[in-house]
Design a protein around this motif. Sequence first.
Motif: not given
Length: 580
Positions: A402-415, A563-578
Amino acid sequence: MNLFTDIAGVVADAIAALQAEGALPGGLDLGPVTVEPPRDAAHGDMATNAAMVLAKPAGLKPRDLAETLVPLLIADPRIDSAEVAGPGFINLRLAQALWQDLPRAILAAGTAYGRSVMGQGQRVNVEFVSANPTGPMHVGHARGAIVGDALAALLDYAGYDVTREYYINDGGAQVEKLARSAYLRYQEAHDLSVDWPEGSYPGDYLIPVGEALKDKVGDVWLDAPEAEWLDAVREFATNAMMDLIREDLAALGVHMDHYFSEKSLFDTGRIEDAIDTLKQQGLIYWGTLPMPKGKADDDWEEREQWLFKSTAFGDDEDRPVQKADGTWAYFAPDIAYHYDKVQRGFDQLINIFGADHGGYVKRLKAVVKALSGDRVPLDIKLLQLVKLFKNGQPFKMSKRAGTFVTLRDLVDMVGPDVARFHMLTRRNDVPLDFDFDKVVEQSKENPVFYVQYAHARVASVLRKAAEQGIAIDDCTLAKADLSGMTHSAELALARKLAEWPRLIEIAARTHEPHRVATYLSELAAELHGLWNRGHDEPALRFLQDDVATSQAKIALARAVAVVISAGLGILGVTPAEEMR
């Protein structure tokens, strides 16, 4: 493997040799001595300030001491040259073989490369998010969740024993307001018309709570006085909100190790125990506070109450803990909660708060210092605001809240991956602009895409090599001959890879996970630069006609991916294969 640590050892050995021959006095403090990348890569591979920080206590001139250190440094086969610069810095160039061996060492170490034992298993409690359980979390909470989770992962990577904790603020008046709002939805579920009082929670997220209450108790509470249903509805609604919060956190990839209820502190003697501990130290006294600056005499009523002597620990003023009528001040449960953390045996405490909690920093640090006997340090990270934009315009509204953008809104919009990486591109104490269009655009101006694209490019090389029948498993690549890796662009990439273990320790020591995102962007830039130069210089391409040469070049690319995979793992991001 940490090249910076290795070379720091060479510097320490040279200092020890000078001490042994009497050229330097013994007992010097080597703590300030550093070995780090030079500000200008043209000056060398590494630089040390040893002569600068040791000259004064040794009674020598910095440049004279530096000139004395140089012959001892270049005597080590790992160092090709050492030059004195400026007032006494020493720039070092390392043997090329070190850079050529590094990708193979990374592949041999695998996921262990960059991991540190710096933490030595110390127990660290990271408390973050801790949103009031009165509704869905907003974007500000998303930043706190991401920063806290990444910091916890970083500390774990650096050898600490980490507990992720959520403090449920279910002991105050806001949850009674939640209960009354849920009751209004319960009435609506029975087709009754209601009036929403000012300050209530009218968001749609309470509609299913009202329906669930109707399913559970029917119409029993419709005509009942508030005293009969308030406690039960409060518990029911709080549990429902916490289920919602857990679901939203899971959508972002955040999972807590421990949830702590503020309500559990009341009427259990836990607050009293914490206050008594401070009383025994003479830190609680009966008194009055001075009138705050800027207050008019007519607006200030002096009243006696129990106060914590927080000024003894650097706070600006003493803090009330209990009022004259016996009720606890707002600070009292915070004292008890942090006393509980100390009693659980944590070696470090980290709290991640919104910027509006800045006034609590000094008092909380003071009370933890008092309760732990100055044994347990407390670090408080304040998060600045996130400003949302879409189509170049501020973006503010959420239908559900009703008054703000939720965390779920954010995830749904950009992943979750995009949300997490972008939230970590700035220090926690710097405001963050989040443009829904820019964070998903495929350009080098978008750090999320740029890093993911680097990993995807390496993955594409590996796929093409496999199609050509080239062995690309890490065990095979770790045995590749990289002596032909002599181009400046290749060596620059190896140098950036060498910074990873050092970066981890710095980021963990300063509690700054954004450093990982910054490093990954820099590493990706080096990889893309080498890739692009291959368009004009075929010898730099990762796939060559000769299998052995291809494997050597692929080993370098694969080390980048590790190293990129390890760093993204710390950030909680899945490395892209393509990239699509």
